[in-house]
Design an enzyme around this catalytic site. Structure first.
Site, PDB file in Angstrom:
ATOM      1  N   TYR A  61      -2.828  -0.411  10.100  1.00 26.62           N
ATOM      2  CA  TYR A  61      -2.203  -1.548   8.694  1.00 26.62           C
ATOM      3  C   TYR A  61      -1.346  -0.522   8.660  1.00 26.62           C
ATOM      4  O   TYR A  61      -1.068  -1.742   8.041  1.00 26.62           O
ATOM      5  CB  TYR A  61      -3.692  -0.373   7.886  1.00 26.62           C
ATOM      6  CG  TYR A  61      -3.868  -0.555   6.463  1.00 26.62           C
ATOM      7  CD1 TYR A  61      -4.488  -1.549   6.267  1.00 26.62           C
ATOM      8  CD2 TYR A  61      -2.974  -0.118   5.573  1.00 26.62           C
ATOM      9  CE1 TYR A  61      -5.015  -1.673   5.026  1.00 26.62           C
ATOM     10  CE2 TYR A  61      -3.197  -0.283   4.434  1.00 26.62           C
ATOM     11  CZ  TYR A  61      -3.710  -0.778   3.629  1.00 26.62           C
ATOM     12  OH  TYR A  61      -4.301  -1.329   2.767  1.00 26.62           O
ATOM     13  N   SER A 103       0.827  -0.969  -0.339  1.00 26.83           N
ATOM     14  CA  SER A 103      -0.137   0.541  -0.050  1.00 26.83           C
ATOM     15  C   SER A 103       0.808   1.253   0.282  1.00 26.83           C
ATOM     16  O   SER A 103       1.979   0.924   0.712  1.00 26.83           O
ATOM     17  CB  SER A 103      -0.895  -0.155   1.399  1.00 26.83           C
ATOM     18  OG  SER A 103      -1.371   1.416   1.050  1.00 26.83           O
TER      19      SER A 103
HETATM   20  N1  LIG Z   1      -8.637  -0.381  -1.893  1.00 26.00           N
HETATM   21  C1  LIG Z   1      -7.700   1.240  -1.275  1.00 26.00           C
HETATM   22  O1  LIG Z   1      -7.536   2.133  -1.040  1.00 26.00           O
HETATM   23  C2  LIG Z   1      -6.076  -0.162  -1.011  1.00 26.00           C
HETATM   24  C3  LIG Z   1      -5.281   0.948  -1.100  1.00 26.00           C
HETATM   25  C4  LIG Z   1      -4.042   0.296  -0.755  1.00 26.00           C
HETATM   26  C5  LIG Z   1      -4.239  -0.924  -0.566  1.00 26.00           C
HETATM   27  N2  LIG Z   1      -4.739  -1.381  -0.782  1.00 26.00           N
HETATM   28  C6  LIG Z   1      -4.692  -3.083  -0.525  1.00 26.00           C
HETATM   29  O2  LIG Z   1      -5.035  -4.014  -1.729  1.00 26.00           O
HETATM   30  C7  LIG Z   1      -5.199  -5.238  -1.593  1.00 26.00           C
HETATM   31  C8  LIG Z   1      -6.652  -5.640  -2.731  1.00 26.00           C
HETATM   32  O3  LIG Z   1      -7.758  -4.693  -1.936  1.00 26.00           O
HETATM   33  P1  LIG Z   1      -9.124  -3.435  -2.220  1.00 26.00           P
HETATM   34  O4  LIG Z   1      -8.966  -2.781  -2.332  1.00 26.00           O
HETATM   35  O5  LIG Z   1      -8.989  -5.177  -3.557  1.00 26.00           O
HETATM   36  O6  LIG Z   1      -9.938  -4.433  -1.448  1.00 26.00           O
HETATM   37  P2  LIG Z   1     -11.073  -5.545  -1.426  1.00 26.00           P
HETATM   38  O7  LIG Z   1     -11.870  -4.846  -0.120  1.00 26.00           O
HETATM   39  O8  LIG Z   1     -11.755  -5.003  -2.500  1.00 26.00           O
HETATM   40  O9  LIG Z   1     -10.855  -6.816  -1.516  1.00 26.00           O
HETATM   41  C9  LIG Z   1      -9.962  -7.046  -0.366  1.00 26.00           C
HETATM   42  C10 LIG Z   1     -10.442  -8.982  -0.540  1.00 26.00           C
HETATM   43  O10 LIG Z   1     -10.114  -9.857   0.716  1.00 26.00           O
HETATM   44  C11 LIG Z   1     -10.634 -10.653   0.587  1.00 26.00           C
HETATM   45  N3  LIG Z   1     -10.637 -11.166   2.168  1.00 26.00           N
HETATM   46  C12 LIG Z   1     -10.333 -10.781   3.117  1.00 26.00           C
HETATM   47  N4  LIG Z   1      -9.730 -11.162   4.504  1.00 26.00           N
HETATM   48  C13 LIG Z   1      -9.225 -12.690   3.434  1.00 26.00           C
HETATM   49  C14 LIG Z   1      -8.889 -14.032   4.200  1.00 26.00           C
HETATM   50  N5  LIG Z   1      -8.257 -13.728   5.581  1.00 26.00           N
HETATM   51  N6  LIG Z   1      -8.551 -14.870   3.643  1.00 26.00           N
HETATM   52  C15 LIG Z   1      -8.648 -14.502   1.792  1.00 26.00           C
HETATM   53  N7  LIG Z   1      -9.469 -13.227   1.680  1.00 26.00           N
HETATM   54  C16 LIG Z   1      -9.442 -12.501   2.493  1.00 26.00           C
HETATM   55  C17 LIG Z   1     -11.804  -9.781   1.484  1.00 26.00           C
HETATM   56  O11 LIG Z   1     -13.196 -11.147   0.869  1.00 26.00           O
HETATM   57  C18 LIG Z   1     -12.228  -9.388  -0.237  1.00 26.00           C
HETATM   58  O12 LIG Z   1     -12.551  -9.741  -1.078  1.00 26.00           O
HETATM   59  C19 LIG Z   1      -5.743  -5.628   0.106  1.00 26.00           C
HETATM   60  O13 LIG Z   1      -3.954  -6.448   0.291  1.00 26.00           O
HETATM   61  C20 LIG Z   1      -5.757  -3.798   0.301  1.00 26.00           C
HETATM   62  O14 LIG Z   1      -4.986  -4.204   1.911  1.00 26.00           O
HETATM   63  C21 LIG Z   1      -5.693  -1.377  -1.211  1.00 26.00           C
END
Ligand SMILES: NC(=O)c1ccc[n+]([C@@H]2O[C@H](COP(=O)([O-])OP(=O)(O)OC[C@H]3O[C@@H](n4cnc5c(N)ncnc54)[C@H](O)[C@@H]3O)[C@@H](O)[C@H]2O)c1
Length: 258
Positions: free
Chosen positions: A157, A144
């Site tokens: 986080y 991130s």
């Molecule tokens: N969305 C943002 O703003 C953002 C910014 C920086 C980094 N990220 C990172 O990017 C990645 C993807 O995020 P996203 O935005 O697509 O989020 P999202 O919430 O759309 O998707 C996350 C997915 O992970 C799954 N998940 C959660 N815990 C789990 C577990 N223990 N086992 C299996 N699956 C699990 C959820 O069910 C979900 O489908 C994450 O690692 C997040 O931390 C997101």
């Protein structure tokens, strides 16, 4: 059963915004994907959506932060696809509590670390022996902007995502001679469910104002699209030159250029 000549990878968090984008891009490039998510329906839907794609989606409902579950789905990838070429660890959760550190519950810290850091640890730990045995492979982990910067009310986080960078760099050093590359893709805020949660956390009264805070952090006046971050991860996974390893790769509209 898929043919052994087709590459196969594991994607965790495959039912989420970025995860689903990564799975779509991978199977359209003829790569088989074992797609893991905590939410069974999300990966089943993805399988249906991509039924006519050139490669296969194998949906698995499970917790990517549970050691036995990870061992089982890594073994399944090998038996079902006949080979394992890479892992794209994307599963993650938001901070849940948008408060200064002293006010955050210990249970929140434990769960955020468990999902965001331990899942990456386990995903690498159980895949690495197979990647090495197969002559090499690639790992992409999802950090991130907050994996190498910080923001108020995101302490747990930040801790979990900084850990992802540390362990990925260590693996890049440890397994380079085994022909394994390991890199970290670092999105800024993305248009996903987690992005919405962050917007609501930043400004609970007016989430649109929360989105605006995140939009204003990048130079191009918008947040990241999950497809963009996924595309960089897929490039690191399938296409990057062998010498690209141990790298933190931002996808953040120049936010980290400041
Ligand atoms: N969305 C943002 O703003 C953002 C910014 C920086 C980094 N990220 C990172 O990017 C990645 C993807 O995020 P996203 O935005 O697509 O989020 P999202 O919430 O759309 O998707 C996350 C997915 O992970 C799954 N998940 C959660 N815990 C789990 C577990 N223990 N086992 C299996 N699956 C699990 C959820 O069910 C979900 O489908 C994450 O690692 C997040 O931390 C997101």
């Amino acid at each position: 059963m898929a043919t052994e000549s087709r590459r196969s990878v594991i994607v965790t968090g495959a039912g989420g915004g970025m995860g689903a984008a990564a799975v779509r891009q991978l199977v359209k490039r003829n790569v088989n994907v074992l797609a893991v998510d905590l939410r069974p329906q999300s990966v089943e839907l993805l399988k249906s959506e991509l039924a006519d794609a050139p490669a296969e989606v194998l949906p698995v409902a499970g917790d990517a932060a549970d050691a036995e579950t990870v061992q089982a789905f890594v073994a399944l990838a090998i038996t079902h696809f006949g080979r394992l070429d890479g892992v794209f660890n994307i599963a993650g959760v938001g901070t849940g509590e948008f408060r200064p550190l002293a006010e955050v519950q210990n249970a929140t810290y434990d769960e955020v670390m468990r999902v965001n850091a331990k899942s990456v640890w386990l995903g690498m730990k159980y895949a690495l022996p197979h990647l090495v045995a197969g002559g090499g492979g690639t790992i992409v982990n999802t950090g991130s902007h907050l994996a190498w910067h910080a923001a108020p009310t995101f302490s747990a986080y930040c801790a979990s995502k900084h850990a992802v960078i540390g362990m990925t760099k260590a693996v890049a050093l440890e397994y380079g001679r085994d022909n394994v590359r390991a890199n970290i893709v670092c999105p800024s805020a993305m248009e996903t469910a987690m992005g919405q949660e962050a917007a609501e956390g930043i400004d609970p009264e007016d989430p649109r104002a929360g989105w605006q805070v995140m939009i204003d952090q990048s130079a191009n006046g918008r947040v990241a699209r999950p497809e963009e971050t996924a595309a960089v991860g897929v490039w690191l996974l399938l296409d990057a030159p062998q010498h690209v390893s141990g790298v933190v790769f931002p996808v953040d509209g120049a936010q980290s250029a400041k």
